[in-house]
Enzyme design. Structure first.
Site, PDB file in Angstrom:
ATOM      1  N   ASP A   1      26.799  11.346  12.055  1.00  0.00           N
ATOM      2  CA  ASP A   1      27.424  10.377  11.144  1.00  0.00           C
ATOM      3  C   ASP A   1      26.421   9.421  10.501  1.00  0.00           C
ATOM      4  OD1 ASP A   1      29.854  11.433  11.655  1.00  0.00           O
ATOM      5  OD2 ASP A   1      30.443   9.929  13.134  1.00  0.00           O
TER       6      ASP A   1
ATOM      7  N   HIS B   1      -3.200   9.498   3.993  1.00  0.00           N
ATOM      8  CA  HIS B   1      -1.746   9.290   4.102  1.00  0.00           C
ATOM      9  C   HIS B   1      -1.324   8.967   5.538  1.00  0.00           C
ATOM     10  CE1 HIS B   1      -0.868  11.595   0.104  1.00  0.00           C
ATOM     11  NE2 HIS B   1      -1.361  10.378  -0.082  1.00  0.00           N
TER      12      HIS B   1
ATOM     13  N   ASP C   1      -2.003  -0.526   3.694  1.00  0.00           N
ATOM     14  CA  ASP C   1      -1.531  -0.184   2.343  1.00  0.00           C
ATOM     15  C   ASP C   1      -0.017  -0.279   2.416  1.00  0.00           C
ATOM     16  OD1 ASP C   1      -0.712   0.973  -0.034  1.00  0.00           O
ATOM     17  OD2 ASP C   1      -2.109   2.651   0.074  1.00  0.00           O
TER      18      ASP C   1
ATOM     19  N   ASP D   1       2.461  -2.399  -4.600  1.00  0.00           N
ATOM     20  CA  ASP D   1       1.573  -1.454  -3.907  1.00  0.00           C
ATOM     21  C   ASP D   1       0.223  -2.136  -3.703  1.00  0.00           C
ATOM     22  OD1 ASP D   1       0.280   0.767  -2.964  1.00  0.00           O
ATOM     23  OD2 ASP D   1       0.380   1.919  -4.818  1.00  0.00           O
TER      24      ASP D   1
ATOM     25  N   HIS E   1      -9.950  10.230  -4.280  1.00  0.00           N
ATOM     26  CA  HIS E   1      -8.686  10.030  -4.996  1.00  0.00           C
ATOM     27  C   HIS E   1      -8.948   9.272  -6.298  1.00  0.00           C
ATOM     28  CE1 HIS E   1      -8.427   5.796  -3.688  1.00  0.00           C
ATOM     29  NE2 HIS E   1      -8.688   6.196  -2.450  1.00  0.00           N
TER      30      HIS E   1
ATOM     31  N   HIS F   1      -2.686   4.598 -10.569  1.00  0.00           N
ATOM     32  CA  HIS F   1      -1.500   5.365 -10.986  1.00  0.00           C
ATOM     33  C   HIS F   1      -0.526   4.367 -11.585  1.00  0.00           C
ATOM     34  CE1 HIS F   1       0.510   3.745  -7.380  1.00  0.00           C
ATOM     35  NE2 HIS F   1      -0.581   4.069  -6.713  1.00  0.00           N
TER      36      HIS F   1
ATOM     37  N   HIS G   1       4.595   5.794  -7.377  1.00  0.00           N
ATOM     38  CA  HIS G   1       3.819   6.605  -8.318  1.00  0.00           C
ATOM     39  C   HIS G   1       4.763   6.825  -9.490  1.00  0.00           C
ATOM     40  CE1 HIS G   1       0.836   8.301  -5.112  1.00  0.00           C
ATOM     41  NE2 HIS G   1       0.836   6.987  -5.198  1.00  0.00           N
TER      42      HIS G   1
ATOM     43  N   GLU H   1      -7.358   0.870  -7.378  1.00  0.00           N
ATOM     44  CA  GLU H   1      -7.480   1.049  -5.935  1.00  0.00           C
ATOM     45  C   GLU H   1      -8.635   1.938  -5.499  1.00  0.00           C
ATOM     46  OE1 GLU H   1      -4.431   3.567  -4.148  1.00  0.00           O
ATOM     47  OE2 GLU H   1      -3.318   3.499  -6.011  1.00  0.00           O
TER      48      GLU H   1
ATOM     49  N   TYR I   1     -14.387   6.380   2.251  1.00  0.00           N
ATOM     50  CA  TYR I   1     -13.915   6.880   3.547  1.00  0.00           C
ATOM     51  C   TYR I   1     -15.051   7.682   4.152  1.00  0.00           C
ATOM     52  CZ  TYR I   1      -9.952   5.623   0.729  1.00  0.00           C
ATOM     53  OH  TYR I   1      -9.109   4.929  -0.117  1.00  0.00           O
TER      54      TYR I   1
ATOM     55  N   ARG J   1     -10.270   0.499   1.441  1.00  0.00           N
ATOM     56  CA  ARG J   1      -9.651   0.572   0.114  1.00  0.00           C
ATOM     57  C   ARG J   1      -9.197  -0.836  -0.255  1.00  0.00           C
ATOM     58  NH1 ARG J   1      -6.639   4.510   0.940  1.00  0.00           N
ATOM     59  NH2 ARG J   1      -4.583   3.621   1.407  1.00  0.00           N
TER      60      ARG J   1
ATOM     61  N   GLU K   1      -6.698  -2.488  -3.171  1.00  0.00           N
ATOM     62  CA  GLU K   1      -5.738  -2.073  -4.200  1.00  0.00           C
ATOM     63  C   GLU K   1      -4.943  -3.261  -4.731  1.00  0.00           C
ATOM     64  OE1 GLU K   1      -2.600   0.600  -2.830  1.00  0.00           O
ATOM     65  OE2 GLU K   1      -2.240   1.215  -4.901  1.00  0.00           O
TER      66      GLU K   1
END
Ligand code: GLY
Ligand code: MN
Ligand code: MN
Length: 466
Positions: free
Chosen positions: A41, A248, A265, A276, A359, A363, A370, A413, A417, A434, A436
């Site tokens: 449910d 990710h 992030d 973001d 990367h 974006h 995105h 961003e 790494y 990073r 951003e």
């Protein structure tokens, strides 16, 4: 729910603008998102479809919009149902919808199989979002075959189907004042959440307490919800130490140790609009020398990207500016070697930097994190230049990148790494950094709407001592 008169007008203007692009005899069909069962449910938290919401501001599931070329809008929505409302909550219902939302007419979505064919009669072209709603083309086929069955009564059946995404993507790409206001508010909440997580991290470590990634995730959520955000705009990344090198990664249970960096992030969604932000900070509030070297390099590359972000520039300009700074810095810090990798131009051309920066620098940002919108300049899409990619060996047809215009919103961003490897100075092993921010393009440059959380390393250290 009842929209304010100003919002009713705003959505009506958007529908009219869309209608004017549908051509004679056009009709647009826009479903909202389905709801998904989690188990038995329980359902996953419901989130409306962004295209649908953009055109009417209605957030209930099981709803459809039909907009004709003259701007007349029909809504199909859940019918009033006392029993279901006792269990699941209030429903607006079709009787109240026209006054509440400013649509011309509304019907129960339970009658969709009868209503849709009638609404499609005598139209020439059906526009709907292609490849977005599972099963929609099949359902549309069924409705069109019902229209065709009535051709002998003199009705005409639509003979064309066209993708609605392109028209709506272009509209959504340039944000209006209402959208920018919401995005600034979302950005502020998210920035405060980052500050809170940084401070809690340092305070708990100073007190000798164990800090895990999920503890900081909880602080982010607390700040989001306290300020009215409905959800995170995407799964928050809280990455301790080496976990930051997993692009990710999701906030998990790893312990955050004194001396490590933490990469967060995370951004909230507020009334349908995303933010973001990424910040990377020393868990204990003090950067080590190697952490600071790498952090300063990423920050310098972000500064170069910010300077390249302005109306009239191309979408790829900030990325190119970032890569040039990173490439030089990687050589300077010994992560790349000039006797192996050549000059900064060689590093860029041969993409040697890709091992550490894999990367893009930004974006589009909007309702979706995105966000939609073509990254190619529409008027120049035919002008492709083939080039061989040095890493994959594939031929890539580079088409002219989008020209930035006021009201577009992009993230900036850059990151680095560094995984453990024999040919990399050990001081940099397992560092993932990073930074951003979210940028609104303005006529002169860009407005960074996420700087309520600092990027300056000295300012970060200071706030973590507070
Ligand atoms: N948080 C997703 C991204 O930065 O693209
Ligand atoms: Mn992003
Ligand atoms: Mn992000």
């Amino acid at each position: 729910m009842t929209l304010t008169p100003a919002l009713r007008d705003l959505y009506a203007q958007r529908r009219l603008h869309l209608a004017q692009q549908l051509g004679p005899g056009g009709i647009a069909l826009v479903p909202t998102a389905p709801s998904y069962a989690r188990n038995r449910d329980s359902e996953f938290p419901y989130r409306h479809d962004s295209y649908f919401y953009y055109l009417c501001g209605f957030t209930e599931p099981d709803a459809w919009l039909l907009i004709t070329a003259d701007g007349e809008t029909t809504l199909l929505c859940q019918p009033k149902d006392l029993e279901r409302e006792i269990w699941d909550g209030y429903r607006l219902g079709p009787d109240a919808a026209p006054a509440a939302l400013g649509v011309q007419q509304a019907w129960s979505s339970q009658d969709i199989e009868q209503r849709l064919p009638r609404l499609l009669e005598n139209r020439h072209t059906v526009w709907y979002p292609f490849a977005t709603h599972q099963g929609l083309p099949q359902r549309l086929d069924g409705w069109l075959s019902k229209v065709r069955a009535r051709v002998r009564f003199g009705v005409q059946c639509p003979s064309q189907q066209r993708d609605l995404c392109g028209l709506l993507d272009e509209m959504r790409l340039v944000k209006d004042d209402h959208e920018l206001d919401l995005m600034r508010r979302a950005a502020r909440i998210s920035a405060d959440a980052h500050v809170r997580a940084m401070q809690v991290c340092a305070r708990r470590l100073r007190a000798g307490e164990t800090v895990r990634e999920f503890h900081l995730d909880a602080e982010l959520l607390h700040e989001f919800r306290t300020h009215g955000s409905q959800f995170p705009a995407y799964g928050s990344i809280v990455a301790a130490g080496a976990n930051a090198c997993v692009l990710h990664y999701r906030a998990d249970a790893a312990e955050i140790r004194d001396g490590e960096l933490v990469l967060i992030d995370a951004g909230c969604e507020l009334d349908g609009y995303a933010s973001d932000i990424t910040r990377t900070f020393p868990a204990n509030g003090r950067f080590t020398a190697a952490q600071r070297d790498l952090y300063d390099l990423v920050l310098a590359s972000q500064t170069a990207a910010v300077q390249a972000t302005r109306a009239g520039a191309r979408f790829t300009d900030p990325h190119d500016a970032t890569v040039r700074v990173l490439a030089q810095g990687l050589l300077d810090l010994g992560l790349l070697q000039s006797n192996v990798h050549g000059t900064v131009d060689d590093v860029i051309e041969q993409r040697h930097y890709f091992r550490f920066y894999m990367h893009r620098t930004g974006h589009w940002l909007g309702m979706d994190v995105h966000d939609c919108g073509s990254y190619v300049e529409p008027g120049e899409a035919a002008r492709g230049t083939p080039r061989r990619d040095p890493l994959s060996g594939e031929t890539i047809n580079d088409r002219p990148s989008r020209i930035l215009r006021p009201g577009m919103v992009t993230t900036i961003e850059p990151g680095l790494y560094v995984r453990a490897a024999d040919d990399v100075p050990q001081a940099f092993w397992n560092l993932g950094i990073r930074i951003e921010d979210d940028a609104v393009i303005t006529p002169q440059g860009c407005e960074l709407i996420t700087r309520d959380v600092p990027v300056d390393p000295v300012a970060i250290e200071a706030l973590m001592q507070a």
